[in-house]
Motif scaffolding. Structure first.
Motif, short mmCIF file in Angstrom:
data_model
loop_
_atom_site.label_atom_id
_atom_site.label_comp_id
_atom_site.label_asym_id
_atom_site.label_seq_id
_atom_site.Cartn_x
_atom_site.Cartn_y
_atom_site.Cartn_z
N VAL A 20 1.03 -1.24 0.04
CA VAL A 20 -0.02 -0.28 0.18
C VAL A 20 0.62 1.09 0.04
O VAL A 20 0.67 2.95 -1.30
CB VAL A 20 -0.53 -0.22 0.79
N LYS A 21 1.98 1.80 1.26
CA LYS A 21 2.76 2.37 0.68
C LYS A 21 3.81 2.29 -0.60
O LYS A 21 4.09 3.86 -0.67
CB LYS A 21 4.01 2.42 1.81
N GLU A 22 3.77 1.39 -1.05
CA GLU A 22 4.97 1.23 -2.30
C GLU A 22 3.03 2.63 -3.75
O GLU A 22 3.77 3.06 -4.40
CB GLU A 22 4.84 0.48 -3.09
N LEU A 23 2.82 2.10 -3.09
CA LEU A 23 1.31 2.56 -4.13
C LEU A 23 1.13 4.33 -4.02
O LEU A 23 0.90 4.36 -5.10
CB LEU A 23 -0.23 1.54 -4.59
N ALA A 24 0.91 4.36 -2.60
CA ALA A 24 0.75 5.40 -2.40
C ALA A 24 1.66 6.56 -2.70
O ALA A 24 1.83 7.70 -3.42
CB ALA A 24 0.44 6.04 -1.24
N ALA A 25 2.69 5.87 -2.95
CA ALA A 25 3.70 6.66 -3.21
C ALA A 25 4.22 7.06 -5.17
O ALA A 25 4.37 8.24 -5.56
CB ALA A 25 5.40 5.86 -2.85
N LYS A 26 3.83 5.75 -5.42
CA LYS A 26 3.88 5.87 -7.10
C LYS A 26 2.31 7.12 -7.56
O LYS A 26 2.75 7.44 -8.60
CB LYS A 26 3.41 4.85 -7.11
N ILE A 27 1.38 7.00 -6.70
CA ILE A 27 0.47 7.91 -7.01
C ILE A 27 0.66 9.41 -6.44
O ILE A 27 -0.42 9.90 -6.97
CB ILE A 27 -0.88 7.55 -7.25
N ASN A 55 -3.58 2.78 -14.00
CA ASN A 55 -2.30 3.07 -14.47
C ASN A 55 -0.85 1.97 -14.37
O ASN A 55 -0.35 1.34 -14.36
CB ASN A 55 -2.26 4.41 -15.27
N VAL A 56 -0.71 2.70 -12.64
CA VAL A 56 0.18 2.10 -11.98
C VAL A 56 0.73 0.59 -11.68
O VAL A 56 0.85 -0.53 -12.31
CB VAL A 56 0.25 1.82 -10.51
N LEU A 57 -1.38 -0.24 -11.89
CA LEU A 57 -1.07 -1.37 -11.67
C LEU A 57 -1.78 -2.43 -12.98
O LEU A 57 -1.85 -3.92 -13.19
CB LEU A 57 -2.81 -1.77 -10.59
#
Length: 113
Positions: A20-27, A55-57
């Motif tokens: 979740v932390k990585e996704l949050a950073a990417k978006i 897009n990230v996923l």
């Protein structure tokens, strides 16, 4: 209807091996914001954030919301997303094993013609 946004998002995070932390950073949002999309309240993100998540996923927003993506996939590939797990298994094989499977699949496909 397919799974909920929360379930689809969780599955895609797992599939992409993202936290979740990585996704949050990417978006570009705080981690607690993404946590809200995954908790029991099932908060839906605004459209612009949903697009960034998709897009990230590497999936469509429609897929995240409904669990289906009929517009972007040909009808005969409705189960595309379920095949991704097979692709993950194939990534574990060496070149010789992949060549062998490739020949087998080609022979089986030719039999169906």
């Amino acid at each position: 209807m397919g799974n909920s946004f929360k379930i689809n998002l969780r599955e895609e995070l797992n599939y992409n091996d993202l936290t979740v932390k990585e996704l949050a950073a990417k978006i570009g949002v705080p981690k607690p914001t993404v946590d809200c999309y995954l908790n029991a309240r099932e908060v839906m993100p605004p459209a612009d954030i949903a697009v960034k998540i998709a897009n990230v996923l590497n999936v469509s927003v429609e897929y995240l919301v409904t669990g289906k993506d009929d517009k972007s996939l040909p009808k005969n590939y409705e189960d595309f997303y379920s095949f991704r797990y097979l692709l993950d298994d194939l990534k574990q094989l060496d070149e010789k094993e992949l060549d062998f499977l490739s020949v087998m699949i080609h022979v089986l496909a030719e039999r169906k013609k």
